[in-house]
Scaffold this active site. Structure first.
Site, PDB file in Angstrom:
ATOM      1  CE  LYS A  15      47.533 -41.285  10.641  1.00 56.32           C
ATOM      2  NZ  LYS A  15      47.120 -40.475  11.775  1.00 56.32           N
ATOM      3  CD  GLN A  67      48.072 -37.537  13.825  1.00 52.72           C
ATOM      4  OE1 GLN A  67      47.801 -38.007  12.729  1.00 52.72           O
ATOM      5  NE2 GLN A  67      48.258 -38.287  14.896  1.00 52.72           N
ATOM      6  CG  ASP A 116      40.998 -40.740  13.464  1.00 56.84           C
ATOM      7  OD1 ASP A 116      41.665 -41.747  13.159  1.00 56.84           O
ATOM      8  OD2 ASP A 116      41.503 -39.647  13.771  1.00 56.84           O
TER       9      ASP A 116
END
Ligand code: NAD
Length: 298
Positions: free
Chosen positions: A55, A99, A122
């Site tokens: 990422k 995460q 997200d």
């Protein structure tokens, strides 16, 4: 019947990233800022470490600012919430990604709900989930967004299709179904308690598999000519004794029946980070009161 068309997720993800990169350069030139993405990793989960590294690399490649916070596994929930609060207040950070999975002593939902919904790249915050369900503009989870982009490269209008999504997780199945409703599909969500799953799947013009079981969907379950989007990523031991990645669909069988199909690896996987960057760009545009330009066909 000839084999299905293979949907090249790697190439399509590269196109999305190139497009994001173009918009980032314009923002820098016209408005004097670049979008910033902060990724927070708690603990030492090896798979998560790889995701976070990828990422960060791709964030920098498209010209954005990348910030990584690596915290030890024993980090307290309070300390993590404090960091999220600081990132919420940081005007140079437009996207925050914590995460998952988090260590067991931390309440994931509490952490997700602490993220400013405008920075929730997200798309897991209840505000974004709710806005998606009422069809309003919001930050949409990355994997379903990427899956939709792939399906639309085969058929730009999915209107009226019978779509079946196997899996009802908050990360993939449910938001995928919402996106397909918005595309005017007739949507069925199948799950572990669905009766006669094979017959349900056989009705699908568009089949999305997000189950987490290697090669679970057989060729005989697929309607001839259907679009098959395989979200699954499963590591198994191949006949040669080596580890390999396979999807939730039995590719060798399905490729003979489907009209088009995503491979694993190289299908949905690369789209997830590309869509994270797309979300970060859109979050930055929203936070600066700029018009959010839709692209990537989703
Ligand atoms: P999950 O475990 O949260 O959900 C799995 C879903 O499958 C559940 O809703 C369950 O009802 C359903 N299911 C389980 N067994 C079933 C059965 N026998 N019949 C019908 N349905 C059944 O998983 P998830 O987070 O939604 O992920 C699904 C898959 O997608 C996994 O392989 C995961 O690794 C992969 N994934 C890939 C990406 C990507 O970037 N490509 C991102 C997220 C998840």
């Amino acid at each position: 019947m000839s084999d299905a068309r293979i949907i090249d997720g790697k190439a399509i993800a590269a196109q999305v990233r190139a497009e994001v990169g173009g918009h980032v350069a314009n923002l820098k030139r016209d408005h004097g800022f670049v979008p910033g993405l902060a990724v927070v990793l708690v603990g030492e989960d090896p798979a998560s470490k790889v995701y976070v590294k990828n990422k960060a690399l791709q964030t920098v490649e498209v010209g954005m600012k990348s910030v990584e916070h690596k915290l030890p596994a024993e980090t307290s929930e309070a300390a993590l919430l404090e960091l999220v609060g600081a990132l919420n207040r940081d005007a140079t950070i437009h996207g925050i990604l914590v995460q998952m999975p988090l260590p067991k002593h931390i309440d994931s939902l509490k952490v997700i709900e602490a993220i400013d919904p405008m920075k929730d790249v997200d798309g897991f915050h209840a505000v974004n989930v709710g806005r998606l369900s009422i069809g309003e503009r919001c930050l949409v989870p990355c994997t379903p967004t990427g899956s939709l982009i792939l399906a639309k490269t085969v058929m730009p209008s999915l209107k009226g299709l019978d779509a079946v999504v196997i899996g009802r997780s908050n990360i993939v199945g449910k938001p995928m179904a919402q996106l397909l409703i918005k595309e005017d599909c007739t949507v069925t969500i199948a799950h572990s308690r669905t009766r006669d799953l094979e017959a349900v799947c056989r009705r699908a013009d568009l089949l999305v598999a997000a189950v987490g079981r290697p090669e679970f969907v057989k060729g005989s379950w697929i309607k001839p000519g259907a679009i098959v989007i395989d979200v699954g990523i499963n590591r198994i031991t191949g006949a040669d004794g080596k580890g390999k990645l396979v999807g939730d669909v039995d590719f060798a069988e399905a490729v003979k029946v489907a009209g088009s199909i995503t491979p694993v690896p190289g299908g949905v996987g690369p789209m997830t980070i590309a869509c994270l960057l797309k979300n970060t760009l859109e979050a930055a545009q929203m936070q600066h009161g700029l018009e959010v330009k839709s692209f990537g066909q989703a």
